[in-house]
Design an enzyme around this catalytic site. Structure first.
Site: not given
Length: 591
Positions: A294-297
């Site tokens: 998800g958005s951690t990437f």
């Protein structure tokens, strides 16, 4: 005139036979002595001798403060020479009274076995041994004996279970470090020759065995800090239970060395009693499970773009007021935004913003940096059974993959891979190999092998790392998605993530199942610790399933305790504003 006597021909024949017979005997003796001697000697020895293996004590495992967390202790094991048991029924009844398992039918079946040797119960408890002592000399135990053997013990129960793993009853490593370092921990059995009687029964005295010196197993000294491990396991357990989640992971590492200080997993199990737990609970999800980050990437994409000079933190992108058509699909943001700087794209976690940055960077450059950060290949941690994630070759990407990979969908990583990528940002741009074993020692405490930090490669420059760190600090301020991870007195850098889960069978994304996460490091200006928390499928209303809501508070609890435990003092005094309502998660129609 002399007379000649005729010699009896029978005498000559007899003498000839004697000479022939003597020659045969001598020849046979020579043949047996010099030709067949070695083979016959071996056969004779095999007939009157037997070889037994004396197992050594398995090496212990220690935490980073030198406290034993896995050890071997002597326990009594009961066996019987079934042919010498006079009354199998009476003996089985007595054994059922002595032993904790009242298993009369099993004991009776074994005592009636035609085998000369049968196990009754191995590695009995000290209490059972005490009860057995009270019946020494009882004729009902004729033919029943006991010997001592080592049993593997984990004194802290479920704590560290997924790292340590466990052994079987023969002290063979089955999971975790016990399996990965089995040959080292086990040592080498010493073979000992003993006599056998005419029935083939081994004849030896206990003092013979006690005098044998086998090669003892090595000891392992870990990087794990037991206090941090305990706090991580407890905080994770409480949140998984509170949210009725499917499972979870929490990892704490030193970003400057790659040393793993804690690695917690849910669901848990007790290695002392592993057979009473489902096998899926043995899995160390930190290294075996792939999930979409998800958005951690988004941090990976922006780091690549800044490193290549494609964007700067101050560059602005129009975020289409929340809806953007790309590759015949519609990408949504949680809240509509107009123009955002690159820093604000990270702060407010804009999917449209990172998609436009990815368009500038291009798929080839993006793929190169994904690989450079360690995704798509195992980290090399010394635990074994590590997954490599799922990263398709760039030439097989569809057009939409450039966007979905930018916000962490369509690509799978392990929790440890993601944490090590953030460690690279924290330490100034170097990807490190994580490790949990600091030293291997012999049973006298002499160091046989020491493990040191290992740089895999430089991924980004220190300047880029500093720029990314500053952006990640913005995520944790009072307006960012990660504000619940803020720790009073410390500068924190991190990123939230909320990923939709793929439906079973790969048929699109689930409308409800989520993986919530938070990853970051502190103190941001001089990072000493990095940590990741992942909660798999938390239940409840949709707004309660997001990384900033369900994972960030756990991260804060673990990190705050760890900083204080290590004596890393606060550097500023300020009160954080009360947490605001978390914005809703973005939806990606058609993805």
């Amino acid at each position: 005139m002399m007379q000649h006597r005729n010699t009896d021909p029978r005498i000559g024949l007899i003498l000839f036979c004697f000479f022939v017979a003597g020659g045969i005997v001598v020849g046979r003796v020579v043949y047996l002595q010099f030709v067949e001697g070695t083979r016959l000697t071996t056969l004779i020895e095999q007939g009157v001798q037997a070889v037994i293996d004396v197992q050594p004590r398995r090496g212990s495992i220690y935490n980073n403060r030198g406290q034993e967390i896995a050890l071997s202790v002597l326990r009594d094991s009961i066996y019987a020479r079934a042919s010498e048991v006079k009354d199998p029924v009476a003996t089985a009844r007595l054994l059922a009274e002595i032993l904790d398992e009242d298993d009369f039918p099993t004991y009776l079946r074994r005592l009636r076995s035609r085998k000369g040797f049968v196990w009754i119960k191995r590695q009995i408890s000290p209490e059972e041994s005490d009860r057995l002592d009270r019946f020494i000399g009882d004729e009902r135990l004729a033919g029943v004996e006991r010997i001592s053997e080592y049993q593997r013990v984990y004194p802290h129960g479920q704590l560290l279970a997924h790292i340590l793993g466990f052994t079987n009853i023969d002290s063979t490593g089955i999971e975790g470090l016990e399996r990965r370092y089995d040959s080292c921990l086990a040592g080498k059995a010493e073979q000992h020759v003993v006599a056998r009687d005419a029935r083939g029964v081994k004849i030896f005295r206990e003092e013979q065995i006690d005098s044998i010196e086998p090669t003892y197993g090595c000891d392992l000294v870990l990087t794990i800090d037991q206090e941090i491990q305990y706090q991580a396991e407890e905080a994770l357990r409480r949140q998984v239970e509170a949210t009725d989640a499917k499972g979870g992971v929490a990892i704490v590492a030193d970003p400057n060395t790659g040393r793993i200080l804690a690695m917690a997993n849910q669901p848990a199990f007790d290695p002392n009693d592993f057979s009473h737990f489902p096998p899926e609970s043995y899995r160390n999800r930190s290294i075996t499970d792939n999930y979409e980050p998800g958005s951690t990437f988004k941090t990976i994409l922006v780091a690549a773009a800044i490193e290549k000079g494609i964007v700067t933190p101050e560059d602005r992108f129009f975020c289409e007021n929340g809806r953007y058509r790309f590759a015949r699909r519609t990408i949504h943001d949680a809240h509509p935004h107009g123009e955002l700087t690159v820093s604000d794209i990270i702060k407010f976690s804009s999917n449209i913003g990172v998609t436009k940055i990815a368009q500038r960077l291009g798929p080839e450059e993006f793929f190169e940096f994904i690989r450079a950060f360690g995704f798509g290949t195992p980290t090399g941690i010394d635990l074994g059974a590590e997954a490599q994630g799922l990263l398709r070759p760039q030439e097989k990407w569809a057009e939409i993959d450039l966007a979905t990979h930018a916000f962490g969908q369509g690509i799978s990583v392990t929790p440890l891979q993601l944490l090590m990528a953030y460690c690279a940002v924290a330490n100034g741009g170097k990807l490190l190999r994580p490790f949990v074993v600091a030293e291997i020692r012999d049973h006298n405490g002499h160091i046989l092998e020491a493990h040191y930090p290992k740089v895999v490669r430089r991924v980004i420059s220190e300047r880029t790392a500093q720029s990314i760190t500053k952006m990640l600090e913005g995520v944790v301020d009072r307006r960012g998605t990660g504000r619940r991870a803020a720790i009073p007195g410390y500068r924190v850098a991190g990123k939230t993530g909320t990923a939709q889960k793929v439906e079973p069978g790969g048929r699109g994304y689930s409308p409800t199942a989520r993986v919530a996460s938070f990853v970051g490091f502190a103190p941001a200006q001089t990072p000493r610790l990095a940590a990741l928390v992942v909660i798999d499928e938390p239940q409840g209303p949709q707004h309660s399933k997001y990384g900033g809501v369900v994972a960030a508070p756990v991260w804060r609890e673990i990190m705050e305790m760890s900083l204080r435990h290590l004596g890393i003092l606060p550097t500023r005094q300020e009160e954080e504003a009360p947490a605001k309502k978390e914005p809703e998660s973005p939806q990606f129609s058609g993805l």
